[in-house]
Design an enzyme around this catalytic site. Structure first.
Site, mmCIF file in Angstrom:
data_model
loop_
_atom_site.group_PDB
_atom_site.id
_atom_site.type_symbol
_atom_site.label_atom_id
_atom_site.label_comp_id
_atom_site.label_asym_id
_atom_site.label_seq_id
_atom_site.Cartn_x
_atom_site.Cartn_y
_atom_site.Cartn_z
ATOM 1 N N HIS A 188 10.152 -95.087 38.632
ATOM 2 C CA HIS A 188 11.596 -95.300 38.796
ATOM 3 C C HIS A 188 12.253 -95.007 37.455
ATOM 4 O O HIS A 188 12.519 -95.891 36.664
ATOM 5 C CB HIS A 188 11.838 -96.746 39.218
ATOM 6 C CG HIS A 188 13.280 -97.074 39.456
ATOM 7 N ND1 HIS A 188 14.111 -96.314 40.249
ATOM 8 C CD2 HIS A 188 14.045 -98.103 39.018
ATOM 9 C CE1 HIS A 188 15.311 -96.860 40.281
ATOM 10 N NE2 HIS A 188 15.306 -97.935 39.531
ATOM 11 N N VAL A 206 12.082 -106.212 41.712
ATOM 12 C CA VAL A 206 13.233 -105.310 41.576
ATOM 13 C C VAL A 206 13.546 -105.038 40.099
ATOM 14 O O VAL A 206 14.084 -103.995 39.747
ATOM 15 C CB VAL A 206 14.475 -105.910 42.299
ATOM 16 C CG1 VAL A 206 15.705 -105.039 42.112
ATOM 17 C CG2 VAL A 206 14.207 -106.085 43.793
#
Ligand SMILES: NC(=O)c1ccc[n+]([C@@H]2O[C@H](COP(=O)([O-])OP(=O)(O)OC[C@H]3O[C@@H](n4cnc5c(N)ncnc54)[C@H](O)[C@@H]3O)[C@@H](O)[C@H]2O)c1
Length: 211
Positions: free
Chosen positions: A79, A22
């Site tokens: 991302h 993450v």
């Protein structure tokens, strides 16, 4: 500094685990985790696309006055600022988004999605936690319950979408063994070139971290 040593400890404790990364910069951190663990790409991947897709879907629901449950969308790529919402495959209640919303408004929603993380940090003074946790939980459920859901995750590509040797956000099928399949969507020419530009940006970050 953090992800590498922690990955080493995870590998020592749980050699058969599936690793969901993450930490940002996400795409490059997945690379670190894969290199340190030496695990196959099926068991090392990242969470970002579900969160980015949830943000994009929310903006679409607000704009069209619809339930977010009826929005089908998919955000691919790195991302970061160059994530790639697949507008050609985005629908609201089965109706293509482009029939409901003009190009300018779509572009504004794409930009707000790309900068969504920064918007939250400015509002909260910290990064988001509920939505990232809920997104990671969806991935864990799909693996633990062998649901075989197709979800946008940060996966190691070896030729898929014309990209080789790089972690990027793409749709994957998640089951008991982790990534069971990388799903290749038919992208429009503009989406494919945006994905390529996103890959170039990710490659640059990976290069900085490995030199
Ligand atoms: N992938 C995504 O979509 C997404 C979304 C939100 C946040 N993030 C990223 O997740 C990461 C964490 O964000 P956060 O808001 O929870 O940060 P945070 O500062 O609230 O939490 C970080 C935690 O790491 C711990 N820590 C620090 N150094 C450590 C070390 N050497 N070893 C072990 N633990 C250590 C800290 O004690 C703290 O508990 C960041 O990299 C952030 O950018 C990613």
């Amino acid at each position: 500094m953090i992800v590498g040593p922690l990955t080493g400890r995870v590998v020592a404790q749980s050699p058969a685990a599936v690793l969901i990364v993450v930490s940002n910069p996400l795409d490059a951190m997945c690379n670190v985790a894969k290199n340190v663990s030496g695990w196959p790409k099926q068991r090392v991947f990242g969470m970002a696309g579900i969160l980015d897709t949830a943000r994009f879907s929310t903006f679409i629901a607000w704009k069209t006055g619809s339930s977010v449950k009826d929005v089908t969308a998919m955000v691919l790529g790195g991302h970061g600022d160059q994530m790639v919402p697949v507008v050609s495959a985005t629908t609201v209640g089965g109706i293509p988004l482009r029939k409901l919303v003009g190009d300018q408004d779509i572009q504004a929603m794409v930009e707000r999605t790309a900068k969504g993380g920064g918007e939250i940090v400015n509002l909260l003074g910290t990064s988001a936690w509920y939505a990232p946790g809920a997104a990671a939980a969806q991935m864990v459920d799909s693996i633990m319950l062998d649901e075989k859901r197709v979800l946008p995750c940060t996966a190691y590509l070896e030729g898929e979408y014309g990209i080789d040797g790089l972690y990027m956000g793409v749709p994957v099928k998640l089951g008991r063994d982790g990534i069971e399949e990388i799903v290749e969507l038919d992208l429009g020419d503009d989406e494919q070139s945006a994905l390529q530009a996103s890959a170039d940006a990710v490659r640059e970050v990976v290069g900085v971290l490995t030199t």
